[in-house]
Scaffold this motif. Sequence first.
Motif, PDB file in Angstrom:
ATOM      1  N   MET A  17       0.935  -1.296  -0.031  1.00 48.31           N
ATOM      2  CA  MET A  17       0.166   0.189  -0.032  1.00 48.31           C
ATOM      3  C   MET A  17       0.828   1.258  -0.035  1.00 48.31           C
ATOM      4  O   MET A  17       1.866   1.188   0.744  1.00 48.31           O
ATOM      5  N   LEU A  19       1.202   5.100   0.802  1.00 47.84           N
ATOM      6  CA  LEU A  19       0.390   6.148   1.729  1.00 47.84           C
ATOM      7  C   LEU A  19       1.067   7.408   1.579  1.00 47.84           C
ATOM      8  O   LEU A  19       2.328   7.518   1.170  1.00 47.84           O
ATOM      9  N   ASP A  20       0.337   8.315   1.788  1.00 44.93           N
ATOM     10  CA  ASP A  20       0.971   9.783   1.785  1.00 44.93           C
ATOM     11  C   ASP A  20       1.680  10.080   3.201  1.00 44.93           C
ATOM     12  O   ASP A  20       1.392   9.345   4.051  1.00 44.93           O
ATOM     13  N   GLN A  24      -1.420  11.054   9.472  1.00 43.44           N
ATOM     14  CA  GLN A  24      -2.780  10.086   9.678  1.00 43.44           C
ATOM     15  C   GLN A  24      -2.811   8.713   8.983  1.00 43.44           C
ATOM     16  O   GLN A  24      -3.292   8.036   8.991  1.00 43.44           O
ATOM     17  N   SER A  25      -1.548   8.727   7.980  1.00 45.36           N
ATOM     18  CA  SER A  25      -1.274   7.445   7.493  1.00 45.36           C
ATOM     19  C   SER A  25      -0.862   6.507   8.331  1.00 45.36           C
ATOM     20  O   SER A  25      -0.985   4.929   7.898  1.00 45.36           O
ATOM     21  N   GLU A  28      -3.973   4.319   8.874  1.00 48.24           N
ATOM     22  CA  GLU A  28      -3.968   3.600   7.591  1.00 48.24           C
ATOM     23  C   GLU A  28      -3.121   2.481   7.235  1.00 48.24           C
ATOM     24  O   GLU A  28      -3.866   1.285   7.091  1.00 48.24           O
ATOM     25  N   ALA A  29      -1.966   2.569   7.773  1.00 49.34           N
ATOM     26  CA  ALA A  29      -0.993   1.438   7.745  1.00 49.34           C
ATOM     27  C   ALA A  29      -1.403   0.256   8.723  1.00 49.34           C
ATOM     28  O   ALA A  29      -1.389  -0.841   8.239  1.00 49.34           O
ATOM     29  N   PHE A  32      -4.421  -1.329   7.268  1.00 42.06           N
ATOM     30  CA  PHE A  32      -3.930  -2.342   6.172  1.00 42.06           C
ATOM     31  C   PHE A  32      -3.311  -3.594   6.736  1.00 42.06           C
ATOM     32  O   PHE A  32      -3.984  -4.740   6.312  1.00 42.06           O
ATOM     33  N   VAL A  58       6.316   2.796  10.256  1.00 47.57           N
ATOM     34  CA  VAL A  58       5.881   3.995   9.336  1.00 47.57           C
ATOM     35  C   VAL A  58       5.837   5.338  10.082  1.00 47.57           C
ATOM     36  O   VAL A  58       6.279   6.113   9.395  1.00 47.57           O
ATOM     37  N   SER A  71       5.815  10.052  -0.456  1.00 39.01           N
ATOM     38  CA  SER A  71       4.835   9.067   0.305  1.00 39.01           C
ATOM     39  C   SER A  71       5.613   8.024   0.616  1.00 39.01           C
ATOM     40  O   SER A  71       6.992   7.980   0.375  1.00 39.01           O
TER      41      SER A  71
END
Length: 137
Positions: A17, A19-20, A24-25, A28-29, A32, A58, A71
Motif C-alpha cells: 500500500m 500512503l501519503d 494520519q497515514s 491507515e498502515a 491495512f 511507518v 509517500s
Amino acid sequence: MTAPHDTGALVGPPPRMVLDAVEQSVKEARDFAKEYIEFHQIRSDLCDDVLLVVSEVVTNAIRYGTEPGDSVLVELGHGPDNVSIEVHDTRRAEPRFRPESVERQRGRGMFIVDALATWGVRDRPFGKIVWAEVKAS
C-alpha cells in the motif's frame, strides 16, 4: 467482449500500500496490516506485535524519512510463523536509537521494534527500505 470467468477464489488485500507521508497515514498502515493479517488468517499471537512494528516503522519513515509531498510504501508478507514488513521511504538516513527523554515524548520507537522483531535497512534508488520480521515466540 466476454466477462471474466469467476474462479471462486477469494480476493484479499494487496500485499502493498502506498500512503501519503502524513501522520494520519500511520492509522491507515495499521488498518491495512490488520486487514492483511485477518484475511490470511495469520497466527493471532503475532497480530499485536505486527501492528505495533508497522506503526513504529511507518511513523519513523514519515517523520524522518520523507519530505512534504512524499509517500511511503508499506509491503507485507508472511510464512507459517512470521510476518515480514517493509517500509520504503525517500531518504537514506537510517533509523537511530535515541535516548529517552522526559521532555519529548519520542525516541522509543526503534527500541520497541528491536524488542519485537529482527530488523534492518537496505538502500534503494532514491531512498531506503526498513524491513522487519516478527516471528512467533
